[in-house]
Design an enzyme around this catalytic site. Structure first.
Site, PDB file in Angstrom:
ATOM      1  N   GLU A  40      33.159  -9.344   4.501  1.00 47.07           N
ATOM      2  CA  GLU A  40      34.285 -10.200   5.275  1.00 47.07           C
ATOM      3  C   GLU A  40      34.233 -11.725   4.259  1.00 47.07           C
ATOM      4  O   GLU A  40      34.337 -12.806   4.612  1.00 47.07           O
ATOM      5  CB  GLU A  40      33.790 -10.802   6.317  1.00 47.07           C
ATOM      6  CG  GLU A  40      34.377  -9.674   7.262  1.00 47.07           C
ATOM      7  CD  GLU A  40      34.491 -10.725   9.306  1.00 47.07           C
ATOM      8  OE1 GLU A  40      34.351 -11.608   9.476  1.00 47.07           O
ATOM      9  OE2 GLU A  40      34.793  -9.436   9.871  1.00 47.07           O
ATOM     10  N   LYS A  64      41.650  -9.454  19.349  1.00 47.29           N
ATOM     11  CA  LYS A  64      42.242  -8.596  18.254  1.00 47.29           C
ATOM     12  C   LYS A  64      43.620  -7.637  18.591  1.00 47.29           C
ATOM     13  O   LYS A  64      43.180  -6.848  19.301  1.00 47.29           O
ATOM     14  CB  LYS A  64      41.001  -7.580  17.311  1.00 47.29           C
ATOM     15  CG  LYS A  64      39.808  -8.164  17.128  1.00 47.29           C
ATOM     16  CD  LYS A  64      38.454  -7.946  16.982  1.00 47.29           C
ATOM     17  CE  LYS A  64      37.345  -8.896  16.458  1.00 47.29           C
ATOM     18  NZ  LYS A  64      36.096  -7.811  15.952  1.00 47.29           N
ATOM     19  N   LYS A  91      39.164 -17.290  13.767  1.00 50.66           N
ATOM     20  CA  LYS A  91      38.490 -16.074  12.766  1.00 50.66           C
ATOM     21  C   LYS A  91      38.724 -15.000  11.596  1.00 50.66           C
ATOM     22  O   LYS A  91      39.144 -13.672  12.605  1.00 50.66           O
ATOM     23  CB  LYS A  91      36.830 -15.575  13.864  1.00 50.66           C
ATOM     24  CG  LYS A  91      35.545 -15.039  13.074  1.00 50.66           C
ATOM     25  CD  LYS A  91      34.944 -14.420  15.015  1.00 50.66           C
ATOM     26  CE  LYS A  91      33.741 -13.417  13.752  1.00 50.66           C
ATOM     27  NZ  LYS A  91      33.323 -12.687  14.322  1.00 50.66           N
TER      28      LYS A  91
END
Ligand code: PGA
Ligand code: ZN
Length: 424
Positions: free
Chosen positions: A204, A335, A386
């Site tokens: 990430e 998500k 995020k």
């Protein structure tokens, strides 16, 4: 009306195949999307379909692509693209299984998102406006930004998966991003001073440093915030994603880097100590996905902080409902690919807000250069987001879209800021 659907096999940021899909409407409007994929996936997530065999080490998605252009296209052709709920229900019915494992959650989500993008284009609206309810003004989210990575995203260099910066004191989204970029650079500088190489980044975009203990990572982040000229706690808080499912074996939590084997109570005790010593404002997946007893204990013991369920809730309404009833955790990571459709992800956001749970819209560790996630955060008013670090283009695609939306809104831009985090 949906008239034509095409699909193809694309690559995600880890170089693994993923599903791309384009939806064309009768009036000529068009939308396309590629979908992300996790590495530290929860057992209760919707199921991606992978081909097996030898292509791409078994990870090919040609079957899923065929399901998009075959049964899923058949199910939604002729439907009104602006009616997301009906489209998503048709997709779910076409699959027929709870976890979408028959046609593939990757196939289903690609159609769901591409349809939303096409519908926004047909209405001449930016996606964030098109996905919002009419009376809800856009809201720029407070970001949590990955600075140091461990766990499944960094060869398990440390047990805790993410150490993130939360720019509590920033007054705009643009300032928040600038602060986090500075914290990442400051943290890298601290490592450089110690003679540790910093060129290696994790999945990430976070620094993938090998550190002796989890506490060493927390110390490093505090130093990095200071090096950036910001005050740890006041300006920038710390969020951690323990991703405890990943190191939960036979009822115990194994901190491999520290050679310690803990019970749920001992792990929570350890986290409580970290909370006493560091400005931790949010803890994600403190316990494993099915350790409801441990979570109960964590919710009591670690109160006063955001306790965020990722693998615990997996963007699933029934699991969130259990959490609400038993008062476990106080925030949900959302998500879209954990559930498979935009409508279902959105329902989880709505229910969470009704129940006083905070929501954090989240990318996956395997991402694409798409930026639709940014628009969902703004339109759905999740108030937090995020998407990884401030490096790697699949991450900056989302930050850049949010920066652009904020600039476009100008004086009308509302920024969630510190108030987004429960409890504050
Ligand atoms: P994943 O990680 O996308 O690999 O599941 C993200 C997270 O755990 O938050
Ligand atoms: Zn997580």
């Amino acid at each position: 009306t949906i008239s034509e659907i095409t699909a193809w096999e694309a690559l995600d940021s880890r170089g693994k195949p993923t599903v791309g899909c384009a939806v064309r409407l009768d009036g000529g409007a068009h939308g396309e999307a590629t979908v992300p994929s996790g590495a530290s996936t929860g057992a209760h997530e919707a199921r991606e379909l992978r081909d097996g065999g030898t292509r791409y080490g078994g990870n090919g998605v040609r079957t899923a692509v065929g399901n998009v252009t075959g049964p899923l296209a058949d199910a939604v052709r002729g439907l009104d693209a602006t009616d997301q709920q009906t489209v998503d229900r048709a997709l779910r019915d076409a699959d027929g299984t709870a976890d979408l494992g028959r046609l593939g959650a990757n196939a289903v989500l690609a159609v769901s998102v591409a349809t939303a993008i096409a519908a926004a284009a047909a209405r001449g609206l930016p996606l964030h406006r098109a996905v919002a309810t009419s009376d809800a003004p856009p809201l720029l989210p407070l970001p949590m930004v990955n600075i140091i990575s461990g766990g499944a995203h960094a060869g398990r260099a440390i047990d805790v998966q993410d150490f993130l910066a939360v720019p509590l004191g920033a007054r705009s989204f643009a300032e928040a991003v600038e602060w986090c970029s500075r914290v990442r650079a400051g943290t890298a500088d601290v490592l450089t001073d110690r003679g540790v190489p910093t060129a290696l980044v994790a999945d990430e975009g976070g620094l993938a440093a090998t550190l002796p203990t989890n506490r060493a990572a927390l110390d490093l982040l505090v130093d990095g915030i200071g090096r950036a000229g910001l005050r740890p706690g006041d300006d920038v808080g710390i969020a951690i994603d323990i991703a405890a499912t990943q190191f939960h074996h036979d009822g115990r939590y194994r901190l491999a880097a520290e050679r310690r084997d803990l019970t749920a109570e001992e792990l929570v005790g350890e986290l409580a100590q970290w909370c006493g010593a560091y400005p931790i404002v949010s803890i994600e997946d403190a316990l494993a996905e099915d350790d409801w007893t441990g979570w109960r204990h964590a919710t009591d013991r670690l109160s006063g902080r955001q306790l965020l369920g990722d693998d615990l809730f997996v963007t699933d309404l029934a699991r969130l409902e259990r959490g609400i009833t038993e008062q476990i955790g106080n925030a949900v990571l959302v998500k879209p690919n954990q559930t498979g459709t935009l409508h279902d992800a959105r329902s989880v956001v709505t229910r969470a807000h009704e129940a006083g749970y905070a929501t954090v819209l989240s990318a996956r560790s395997g991402e694409t250069e798409d930026n639709w996630l940014a628009d969902l955060a703004v339109g759905w008013r999740t108030a937090q987001i995020k998407v990884g670090s401030t490096t790697r283009s699949e991450r900056t695609a989302k930050w850049n879209r949010l920066l652009r939306i904020e600039a476009e809104l100008g004086d009308r831009a509302e920024y969630a800021g510190r108030a987004a985090m429960t409890p504050t």
